[in-house]
Write a protein that holds these residues in place. Structure first.
Motif, PDB file in Angstrom:
ATOM      1  N   TYR A  61     -66.354 -47.815   8.254  1.00 55.09           N
ATOM      2  CA  TYR A  61     -65.909 -47.311   6.962  1.00 55.09           C
ATOM      3  C   TYR A  61     -66.781 -47.793   5.812  1.00 55.09           C
ATOM      4  CZ  TYR A  61     -61.666 -44.776   8.001  1.00 55.09           C
ATOM      5  OH  TYR A  61     -60.797 -43.825   8.411  1.00 55.09           O
ATOM      6  N   PHE A  62     -67.272 -49.052   5.929  1.00 56.33           N
ATOM      7  CA  PHE A  62     -67.978 -49.625   4.786  1.00 56.33           C
ATOM      8  C   PHE A  62     -69.455 -49.820   5.072  1.00 56.33           C
ATOM      9  CE2 PHE A  62     -63.575 -50.672   4.376  1.00 56.33           C
ATOM     10  CZ  PHE A  62     -63.317 -50.389   3.050  1.00 56.33           C
ATOM     11  N   GLU A  63     -69.935 -49.251   6.103  1.00 51.89           N
ATOM     12  CA  GLU A  63     -71.331 -49.313   6.557  1.00 51.89           C
ATOM     13  C   GLU A  63     -71.839 -50.730   6.768  1.00 51.89           C
ATOM     14  OE1 GLU A  63     -73.834 -45.323   5.731  1.00 51.89           O
ATOM     15  OE2 GLU A  63     -73.087 -46.417   4.031  1.00 51.89           O
ATOM     16  N   ASP A  99     -64.214 -51.444  10.408  1.00 53.99           N
ATOM     17  CA  ASP A  99     -64.626 -51.818   9.072  1.00 53.99           C
ATOM     18  C   ASP A  99     -66.057 -51.448   8.802  1.00 53.99           C
ATOM     19  OD1 ASP A  99     -62.550 -52.957   7.715  1.00 53.99           O
ATOM     20  OD2 ASP A  99     -63.858 -54.620   7.097  1.00 53.99           O
ATOM     21  N   TYR A 112     -61.300 -54.167  14.838  1.00 55.24           N
ATOM     22  CA  TYR A 112     -61.188 -53.990  13.391  1.00 55.24           C
ATOM     23  C   TYR A 112     -62.512 -54.179  12.675  1.00 55.24           C
ATOM     24  CZ  TYR A 112     -56.239 -53.228  13.312  1.00 55.24           C
ATOM     25  OH  TYR A 112     -55.007 -52.673  13.464  1.00 55.24           O
ATOM     26  N   GLU A 113     -63.297 -55.134  13.179  1.00 57.09           N
ATOM     27  CA  GLU A 113     -64.629 -55.312  12.581  1.00 57.09           C
ATOM     28  C   GLU A 113     -65.451 -54.039  12.734  1.00 57.09           C
ATOM     29  OE1 GLU A 113     -63.195 -57.862  14.021  1.00 57.09           O
ATOM     30  OE2 GLU A 113     -63.877 -59.777  13.191  1.00 57.09           O
TER      31      GLU A 113
END
Lengths: 236, 291, 288, 289
Positions: free
Chosen positions: A234-236, A231, A227-228
């Motif tokens: 997606y959020f750079e 993440d 998940y990290e």
């Protein structure tokens, strides 16, 4: 089972959406592709099926090269495709839709597949709806039917393009439940295109992150930090 | 010499027809199968104005253009709500209805007997346009004016707006353009100039009957500009010259007349098919009908 | 309230289709695309709309730009004291009162030259009717010259002195690359006198360098032209870096609205849009 | 008198229905505005005349040969004109213009070979039956029965056979057909063959009664299109309903006006439908955006 090497392609000559996709999908694996809109997820599915007007690179399926082959020939190798939005034939009845989808089989095989699918989809079991035109079905039922059509030929390789898009949470749950059962019952390799990360991770063993027409990372779902990683993606 | 002049007059007539039809087909992407009806309306109005009212040249011409424009406005109003095939069908229906009226309303149009003895018009009540020399001057002037006018239109902001609409109607709306008005303007303008061709034809031949303005003629006009090409001025002009000259060339190479009429149509048909396959923009056009 | 430029008051939109029940009874199923959307767009701000596919974002844009009718609700546009009821204005007039739009696909005119694409975007339609093609030559020429000058200034302001657009201004727009076409579509919006601009996924399908450029251009729209921006976007870093306000739409409803940080960190948004990471992470940890 | 015209209208309408069905079969599935369809209707009786009168072959065999040759022409149009354009992804207008090209060529070839004048295949006057004061000719009975049988058979196949499912599936979504491994180019040939068959039967039935010239195709095609639109594009029952309605309407209009106004009436009806009910009697509304 499916191997993509350096796939470039798009719908128009001077605009390529895929910019060198490399991807390996092993037999009986479920690979999810996630990424934002317009990064080329659906385009990749079309490239595999030979439905992209401009496409270069090598695609091998079970060791046989299938690039530049006819869509029909590719499909006939045991690939099924659930198109985005659950596309089906609205003016055919439920039965006719299924008959059309399973027209490659002989009668007994077809009836076997049908009775097998009846266990999963209450729509098919419902005799009252079997002779209805598909345009009269509700949104959730249409998705069920489209999924049943994709499954009726017992495909060894299944491409699912956003099976949950536009569905209510309950209907989404239902579709994924069926897919989980199918995975248990038979050997099938799945390429799943999904926007909802949760669903993608819960359902598959591998997750590929697609951005600007390139696979940036392929993650194993059992990996603790998946998940990290997503993440970060997606959020750079 | 008269033979050459006659051909030149016919070329002028077809240049007017094709250059003005191009505004619809090549600029606004409105494939109209009703152009021969406007051509016919122009010719019949001319005949009445010259025989019945005895009007001089300019008023006759303006009357023909005006009446045709009114008809085209009506057709535009009805058909522009429709898209694609439906629009083509509406223009086709208009073509058939106008032809049937010209052919069957014998009290008014004399039906299949046609209208003979259309007199030559007078310019300012002084000079009578007479003889083949008169008509070659008149038709050349009128076709030059038509070419000039449409050249101006195509290269004006209006022409640019039409091209934009041809490419992408939704984008045009989002940029604040009223595409209905653009289409109606193109339609009315195109048919008003088609009426000029009708005017020349009626007064030059001095006899008209409905069969000159039937569906075959509408298809023929379309063929002319599709062979030449659409989207600019060059294409339609070349197309008009080609379709008028081809039968003469066939006659020149010694093909008997009874064969030549059909042979030239076969050649047009083949040319259309081959061009659409390998060069949809025609011989010298710009627009490829791709959307 | 004076700061609001667009009022969207409980706008609903649903599509219906008939369903046959047992024994042939036909009923209607309403598929609700938008359900009582309330949104006040702040003047001079950049508002981002996020949400998954099919949540109704593009439908909302289509309604604001008049391409779709609403079932219920009101839309008002108040650029400078004047109040327009958007439901009563035909779509093509919207651009003339200052509402601009860029579509998901590029929607540039492929068979017009780059410069013509700019000239045609002037919302003042002077010279674009058949009549003025013949007359008013001098005025027309003057206005065209003035438009061209404006276009060149815009290119220079956005892309610097020696930019590819000025060099290629006589080429067909279709010869530009996809990314350049996108930039041209944005540059085109500077030609009109827009107060409110709707951008539908400006960064979809373009590379990171261009994304930066697009952000820069949108900034200039706000800073130099005082435009208000409403944008649909999936690119989260882009939204974070650019937008002032953020609205999350899920299944036709506005579920969360507020500042960008607030909305993006809202667990509910995460759960319904990109996936519920926190809870899920715990469960996978437990499994491992 | 009224009933006589009504019956005449129904019989003409049944032929319209058959011919219109052939057009609809191509139009609904491939979206080609198949103007060249007109020449199939025209060319079939010429083939028949060649074999029956010039070569003195038996009537049944001549009819079979004429129909087969018409089907071959139909297939050739698809193979050599449409299919390559579809492969190039040409726009619908390009396909339609090419179709016009095919029509021009065929009409003039026929005119070259057989001349422009009207030809008669069957010179004898048909026997007729009298029921009360209604007269029905033997030919009319043949026309009505033949077209009804073919329409009926087609409808049964459309509803109950695999061919029917495939046809209707292709009408709904051609791309999805490919996903379920249907051979679309091959199936198009089947459709073109059947549409050629319907045009040929319609053409021969009419020409047997009235004779033919190279230009009979276009008016018939126009009637077929009008029938299709007032019935409703997209549905296969539509051309049948539309054809019968149009036939009756035209027959009754003859009663009021005169036969010359038939075409204008057909197209006035068309324009009214386009304006007020573009989906026809049974079609579905199309949604914009």
């Amino acid at each position: 089972m499916l191997k993509l090497e350096n796939i470039h392609g798009g719908y128009r000559a001077n605009h390529s959406i895929l910019n060198g996709v490399d991807l390996n999908i092993a037999t009986n694996e479920t690979m999810a592709i996630i990424g934002q809109n317009g990064t080329g997820k659906s385009t990749l599915a079309k490239a595999i099926l030979g439905m992209l007007p401009f496409c270069s690179g090598t695609i091998t399926f079970n060791g046989i090269s299938i690039n530049n082959k006819n869509t029909i020939d590719i499909i006939n190798k045991g690939i099924a495709y659930f198109m985005q939005g659950g596309r089906l034939f609205p003016h055919l009845t439920v039965k006719e839709n299924l008959v059309f989808a399973g027209s490659g089989q002989n009668k007994t095989d077809f009836n076997n597949s049908l009775s097998r699918l009846k266990q999963h989809f209450d729509l098919i079991e419902n005799i009252n709806k079997f002779e209805l035109e598909a345009s009269y079905l509700s949104g959730g039922e249409k998705h069920q039917l489209a999924m049943a059509m994709a499954l009726i030929n017992n495909p060894s390789f299944l491409i699912l393009d956003e099976p949950s898009a536009g569905l209510s949470p309950q209907n989404t749950e239902k579709i994924y439940e069926v897919l989980e059962q199918i995975k248990k019952e038979q050997e099938v390799t799945i390429l799943l295109i999904e926007q909802n990360v949760d669903k993608a991770v819960a359902f598959s063993n591998m997750v590929a992150l697609l951005k600007n027409g390139v696979i940036e990372k392929v993650l194993d779902v059992s990996h603790a930090k998946v998940y990290e990683e997503i993440d970060e993606f997606y959020f750079e | 010499m008269n033979y050459v002049f006659h051909i030149l007059i016919m070329i002028n007539i077809y240049i007017i027809l094709s250059v003005s039809t191009n505004l619809l087909v090549g600029m606004a992407n409105l494939l109209s199968l009703g152009q021969a009806a406007f051509y016919g309306i122009g010719a019949y109005v001319t005949a009445y104005a010259l025989i019945g009212l005895g009007l001089p040249l300019l008023p006759t011409l303006l009357l023909a253009m005006g009446v045709t424009a009114i008809f085209s406005f009506l057709l535009a109003y009805i058909s522009l709500k429709l898209e694609g095939d439906y629009f083509i069908l509406a223009t086709l229906g208009f073509q058939i209805i106008i032809f049937t009226i010209l052919y069957n309303w014998i009290d008014v149009t004399r039906g299949p007997y046609g209208i003979p003895g259309i007199p030559s018009p007078k310019l300012f009540g002084l000079v009578k346009i007479e003889g083949i020399t008169g008509y070659i001057i008149l038709s050349t002037i009128l076709s030059a004016i038509t070419i000039f006018v449409f050249y101006k239109i195509i290269n004006s902001p209006f022409g640019r707006a039409l091209k934009g609409m041809r490419d992408d109607e939704i984008a045009m709306i989002s940029l604040g353009k009223n595409i209905t008005v653009l289409k109606v303007e193109a339609f009315v303008l195109s048919s008003a100039f088609v009426a000029i061709a009708g005017f020349i034809y009626a007064s030059y031949i001095s006899y008209i009957d409905p069969t000159s303005f039937n569906l075959d003629e509408a298809i023929f006009i379309l063929t002319a500009i599709l062979i030449g090409g659409t989207g600019n001025i060059k294409g339609p002009v070349i197309g008009a010259v080609f379709v008028v000259l081809l039968p003469e060339i066939l006659r020149f190479v010694g093909m008997p007349d009874n064969l030549a009429a059909n042979m030239r149509m076969i050649i047009y048909g083949l040319t259309l098919i081959i061009l659409m396959r390998y060069r949809p923009q025609g011989i010298a056009g710009e627009y490829k009908f791709s959307k | 309230m004076n700061n609001t430029i667009l009022h969207i008051n409980s706008v609903s939109k649903s599509f219906s289709h008939s369903i046959k029940k047992l024994n042939g009874d036909v009923s209607k199923e309403e598929y609700c695309v938008l359900d009582k959307i309330d949104l006040q767009v702040q003047k001079g701000k950049i508002t981002a709309i996020i949400g998954s596919n099919g949540a109704g974002k593009t439908t909302l844009f289509n309604i604001v730009s008049g391409l779709l009718n609403t079932d219920k609700g009101e839309l008002f546009y108040t650029p400078n004291g004047k109040k327009y009821n958007l439901r009563k204005i035909s779509p093509y007039k919207l651009a003339r009162i200052g509402i601009g739009r860029m579509f998901q696909d590029n929607h540039i005119f492929p068979k017009l030259t780059v410069m013509e694409n700019m000239l045609i975007a002037d919302t003042d339609p002077y010279g674009e009717n058949a009549f003025t093609s013949f007359f008013y030559h001098r005025k027309k020429r003057k206005i065209e010259k003035e438009r061209k000058l404006r276009a060149e200034q815009i290119f220079e302001m956005l892309f610097g002195k020696a930019n590819p657009f000025c060099e290629k201004q006589e080429d067909y727009a279709e010869t530009l690359s996809y990314g350049q076409q996108r930039l041209l579509g944005l540059a085109r919006l500077f030609m009109g006198n827009y107060k409110l601009v709707l951008l539908d996924e400006p960064t979809a399908g373009v590379n990171p360098v261009l994304v930066k450029k697009i952000a820069e251009i949108i900034r200039k729209m706000v800073d130099k032209r005082q435009m208000t921006i409403l944008l649909i976007e999936h690119n989260m870093p882009f939204v974070e870096s650019l937008a002032d306000l953020c609205v999350f739409i899920n299944t036709g409803k506005i579920e969360t609205a507020g500042s960008v940080v607030e909305v993006l960190d809202n667990p509910h948004v995460r759960e319904n849009y990109l996936g519920k990471r926190t809870t899920k992470r715990n469960s996978t940890d437990a499994q491992a | 008198m009224f009933i006589q015209f009504l019956i005449n209208g129904l019989i003409t309408g049944s032929i319209y229905a058959l011919v219109s069905l052939g057009f609809a079969l191509v139009y609904n599935t491939t979206r080609i505005f198949h103007i060249a369809y007109a020449i199939l209707y025209m060319i079939a009786p010429y083939f028949l005349m060649t074999f029956l009168i010039k070569l003195q072959i038996s009537p049944i065999l001549s009819i079979l040969i004429a129909i087969s040759l018409t089907i071959i022409v139909s297939l050739a149009t698809e193979l050599f004109v449409y299919a390559p354009l579809v492969k190039k992804k040409s726009s619908p207008n390009v396909l339609m213009i090419s179709s016009i090209g095919v029509m021009i060529i065929a009409i003039n070839l026929v005119a070259l070979c057989y001349g422009n004048e009207t030809k008669i295949i069957n010179p004898s006057l048909s026997d007729s039956y009298k029921i009360g004061n209604i007269i029905i000719t033997y030919n009319q009975i043949i026309q009505f029965i033949t077209s009804s049988v073919f329409i009926g058979l087609f409808m049964v196949f459309l509803k109950f056979s695999k061919f029917g499912i495939m046809t209707r599936a292709m009408r709904d979504d051609t791309e999805l057909c490919k996903v379920f491994s249907m051979n679309v180019p091959g199936f198009r040939l089947v459709l073109f063959a059947i549409s050629g068959l319907f045009a040929a039967i319609g053409g021969i039935l009419t020409a047997w009664d009235f004779g033919m010239d190279p230009y009979v195709g276009m008016p018939m095609l126009l009637n077929a299109i009008v029938a299709l639109i007032i019935g409703g594009i997209g549905k296969f029952q539509a051309p049948v309903i539309g054809g019968l309605v149009l036939g009756v309407l035209q027959a009754l209009s003859v009663l009021v006006f005169s036969a010359n106004w038939k075409d204008a009436i057909a197209f006035s009806v068309l324009v009214l439908f386009l304006l007020f009910r573009p989906q026809g009697f049974i079609g579905e509304k199309r949604r914009l955006v």
